[in-house]
Design a protein around this motif. Structure first.
Motif, PDB file in Angstrom:
ATOM      1  N   GLN A  80      -6.540  -6.208  -5.399  1.00 19.93           N
ATOM      2  CA  GLN A  80      -5.542  -6.225  -4.325  1.00 19.93           C
ATOM      3  C   GLN A  80      -6.197  -6.416  -2.963  1.00 19.93           C
ATOM      4  O   GLN A  80      -5.725  -7.184  -2.130  1.00 19.93           O
ATOM      5  N   LEU A  81      -7.281  -5.719  -2.764  1.00 19.87           N
ATOM      6  CA  LEU A  81      -7.938  -5.832  -1.460  1.00 19.87           C
ATOM      7  C   LEU A  81      -8.596  -7.192  -1.295  1.00 19.87           C
ATOM      8  O   LEU A  81      -8.660  -7.720  -0.181  1.00 19.87           O
ATOM      9  N   SER A  90     -17.781  -5.167   2.192  1.00 19.30           N
ATOM     10  CA  SER A  90     -17.976  -3.860   2.820  1.00 19.30           C
ATOM     11  C   SER A  90     -16.633  -3.222   3.155  1.00 19.30           C
ATOM     12  O   SER A  90     -16.464  -2.008   3.014  1.00 19.30           O
ATOM     13  N   ALA A  91     -15.687  -4.026   3.582  1.00 16.14           N
ATOM     14  CA  ALA A  91     -14.358  -3.491   3.872  1.00 16.14           C
ATOM     15  C   ALA A  91     -13.695  -3.008   2.594  1.00 16.14           C
ATOM     16  O   ALA A  91     -13.053  -1.958   2.566  1.00 16.14           O
ATOM     17  N   ILE A  92     -13.868  -3.767   1.533  1.00 14.90           N
ATOM     18  CA  ILE A  92     -13.305  -3.362   0.245  1.00 14.90           C
ATOM     19  C   ILE A  92     -13.968  -2.076  -0.223  1.00 14.90           C
ATOM     20  O   ILE A  92     -13.315  -1.181  -0.763  1.00 14.90           O
ATOM     21  N   SER A 166      -6.953  -6.583   8.307  1.00 11.85           N
ATOM     22  CA  SER A 166      -8.348  -6.535   8.704  1.00 11.85           C
ATOM     23  C   SER A 166      -8.510  -5.738   9.986  1.00 11.85           C
ATOM     24  O   SER A 166      -9.379  -4.864  10.086  1.00 11.85           O
ATOM     25  N   ALA A 167      -7.658  -6.048  10.943  1.00 14.64           N
ATOM     26  CA  ALA A 167      -7.724  -5.323  12.220  1.00 14.64           C
ATOM     27  C   ALA A 167      -7.425  -3.850  12.000  1.00 14.64           C
ATOM     28  O   ALA A 167      -8.056  -2.972  12.592  1.00 14.64           O
ATOM     29  N   SER A 220     -13.355   6.324   3.270  1.00 15.70           N
ATOM     30  CA  SER A 220     -12.893   6.022   1.927  1.00 15.70           C
ATOM     31  C   SER A 220     -11.642   6.796   1.560  1.00 15.70           C
ATOM     32  O   SER A 220     -10.705   6.252   1.008  1.00 15.70           O
ATOM     33  N   PHE A 221     -11.636   8.054   1.882  1.00 16.84           N
ATOM     34  CA  PHE A 221     -10.512   8.852   1.427  1.00 16.84           C
ATOM     35  C   PHE A 221      -9.217   8.459   2.121  1.00 16.84           C
ATOM     36  O   PHE A 221      -8.219   8.176   1.494  1.00 16.84           O
TER      37      PHE A 221
END
Length: 430
Positions: A80-81, A90-92, A166-167, A220-221
Motif C-alpha cells: 500500500q505504501l 526509508s519513508a516506507i 509524502s508531505a 513508526s508507531f
DNA sequence: AACGAACCCAACCGCGAGGCC
DNA sequence: GGGCCTCGCGGTTGGGTTCGT
C-alpha cells in the motif's frame, strides 16, 4: 566531483563483515554512541570506512531490528505504501517497526514485485498490466479517449495524493521527533508523573536510552497507527456499505477467483468477498479521488446518454478495481490491532459520503499536537460527530502540502483552522 | 552426484540534502 | 554566498545458497 573518497583509501577493508568486526563495532557504539561515522572506524579499531560501519549498524547490528519472515500485515503495508510513495524505502520503513529500508527494499524486489507481476499488476504503477495496452498507444479514439482522460485524471489524483501523503509523512516525522525529544527531556527533568505518554510498545526504548536511535524508527508507531486507522475505517465503511441494497454491487467473479488464489498463496485468511469488494471501492476511491467512487457504489442502472462513456470508464476502472480489490482483500483478511487504534463501529458510516468525513478527521486530529502523535487514542474524535452523510470538500480533507511546513506550529495552526466535524452540514452532500 | 540457473540478501556505490565554517 | 563535509537514501552488485535438471 570534488567529493572526497570514502571507501577508496588503501588498507580499508571491504566486503562481508567478520564476527570480530561486528563485535568491535557493537562494543564501541554501545559504549560511546556512533557520533561521527567518519571518525568512528579509527576509534573503534576497524579497518573500514565510516560509511560501511554506518550501513552495517543500521542494517544489521542495530538492536531494534526484527529479522525473519515478513508478516502478512507487513506485506500489505509495504504494498500500500509503495503504491503511495513509490520507491521511498526509508519513508516506507517508518511504517514498519524494526524493519530497515534495505530489508524492505530487498523484500520488495525479491518477493512482492514478482508476486504483483504474477497477479498481472505492474509493480511500478500498481496498475493492471493490460492497462498499458488500452491507454498507451492512444489507439482508441472514441471510448478509449474518454477512458484515457478518466485514467489521466485518476493518475493525477493519485499523484496528488502521493505528494500530499509524502508531505504529511515528512511533517509527521518532524513532529514525532520533536515530541520524542520533548518526552525525553521531560522524563530526564522529572521522574515523577509523565507529562507525555510513555513510548509506545514498538518503540525501541532501550535504543533511545542509549542514544542509539535509528534514523528511520522515529515515528513508526504513530504512523503505523494512523495508517491502520485509515485502512480500518475504510473497511468499516465498506462493511456498512455492504449492508446497502445488493443492486449497488457489481459482479466481481474474477476478483473472487483472485481472492481464492490469494488465500491459497498468502495464507489461510478469511476473506469476505462482498466486504472486500466494497472496502476496495472505498480505499481505491480514497486513493484516486479522495472519496468513494460513486461508480462503485451506485446502482447498476444508469442513463443511456452516458452509458457508452461509462462503459469505457468502467472498463478502465474495472482493472484498477481488480488491483485494489486484491489489495483490500489482504487488508480485510488481516487483523488490525483494534486495541491500539480506536475504530468506529461500521454503523457510524451509513453512507459513502460519511466515509470521507470519518476518514479525514482522525488524520487531521492526529496532527493537532505533537504529543498526540504518540497517543493515537487521544487523536480519535468522537464517533458521533461523523454520523451525518455530509461529504467534505477535498480541500478540507486534504490540506495542501504547504500547510505542512517545517514548523510544527504552522502545522498545528492549519489543523486547528479546520472546522469541527459538526460544521460539515448535510448541505454539502452530493 | 554434478552442474547451471535462479534466488536471496548483505554490502557497495554514487548522488543529493543539509549543516558548518 | 560558496565550498567542504557528513549523512542518508535509493539503485545496483556480487557472493552464497537453494532449486531444478
Amino acid at each position: 566531483m570534488g567529493r572526497s573518497p570514502c571507501c577508496e583509501k588503501d588498507g580499508l577493508k571491504k566486503g562481508p563483515w567478520t564476527p570480530e568486526e561486528d563485535q568491535k563495532l557493537l562494543a564501541y557504539i554501545e559504549q560511546h554512541g556512533h557520533g561521527c561515522w567518519r571518525s568512528l572506524p579509527a576509534k573503534a579499531g576497524l579497518q573500514r570506512c565510516g560509511k560501511s560501519c554506518r550501513l552495517r549498524w543500521t542494517n544489521y547490528l542495530r538492536p531494534d531490528i526484527k529479522r525473519g519472515k515478513f508478516s502478512l500485515q507487513e506485506e500489505q503495508t509495504i504494498i500500500q505504501l509503495h503504491a503511495l510513495l513509490g520507491n521511498r524505502w526509508s519513508a516506507i520503513a517508518t511504517h514498519l517497526p524494526k524493519r530497515t529500508d534495505n530489508e524492505i527494499k530487498n523484500y520488495w524486489n525479491t518477493h512482492l514485485k514478482k508476486r504483483l507481476a504474477k497477479m498481472g499488476i505492474d509493480p511500478v504503477t500498481h496498475k493492471p498490466r493490460s492497462d498499458a495496452l488500452g491507454t498507451g498507444g492512444g489507439g482508441g479514439v472514441g471510448g478509449g479517449g474518454a477512458a484515457g482522460a478518466q485514467h489521466a485524471k485518476a493518475a493525477a489524483h493519485l499523484s496528488h495524493t502521493a505528494q500530499w501523503e509524502s508531505a504529511r509523512l515528512e511533517a509527521e516525522a518532524r513532529l514525532a521527533r520533536e515530541a520524542r525529544l520533548r518526552s525525553l527531556a521531560a522524563s530526564a527533568a522529572s521522574a515523577s508523573a509523565s507529562v507525555v505518554s510513555a513510548p509506545p510498545p514498538q518503540m525501541p526504548g532501550h535504543a533511545a536510552a542509549h542514544r542509539l536511535d535509528s534514523p528511520t524508527s522515529t515515528l513508526s508507531f504513530s504512523e503505523s497507527a494512523a495508517l491502520a486507522s485509515v485502512l480500518q475505517e475504510a473497511h468499516g465503511a465498506a462493511t456498512a456499505a455492504a449492508a446497502a441494497p445488493s443492486a449497488a454491487m457489481q459482479p466481481m467473479q474474477a476478483y473472487e477467483e483472485a481472492c481464492k488464489e490469494q488465500q491459497q498463496q498468502w495464507g489461510d485468511h478469511v476473506v469476505n468477498v462482498a466486504d472486500a469488494g466494497f472496502a476496495a471501492a472505498g480505499f481505491r476511491g480514497l486513493l484516486l479521488d479522495g472519496s468513494l467512487s460513486q461508480q462503485d457504489l451506485r446502482p447498476a442502472t444508469r442513463h443511456d446518454d452516458d452509458a457508452a462513456e461509462a462503459d469505457a470508464g468502467l472498463q478502465e476502472t474495472e482493472e484498477e478495481k481488480n488491483y485494489w480489490d486484491s489489495i483490500m482483500s489482504l487488508v480485510n483478511s488481516s487483523s488490525l490491532p483494534t486495541s491500539s487504534v480506536a475504530v468506529p463501529a461500521p454503523e457510524s458510516y451509513p453512507s459513502s459520503a460519511s466515509l470521507q468525513t470519518s476518514m479525514a478527521m482522525p488524520a487531521l486530529e492526529a496532527y493537532s499536537s505533537p504529543a498526540s502523535l504518540l497517543t493515537t487514542s487521544v487523536a480519535m474524535p468522537a464517533l458521533e460527530a461523523y454520523s451525518s452523510s455530509a461529504s467534505l470538500p477535498t480541500s478540507v480533507l486534504m490540506p495542501a502540502p504547504e500547510a505542512y511546513s517545517t514548523s510544527s506550529a504552522s502545522l498545528s495552526t492549519s489543523v486547528v483552522a479546520a472546522p469541527a466535524p459538526e460544521a460539515y452540514s448535510p448541505a454539502l452532500d452530493f
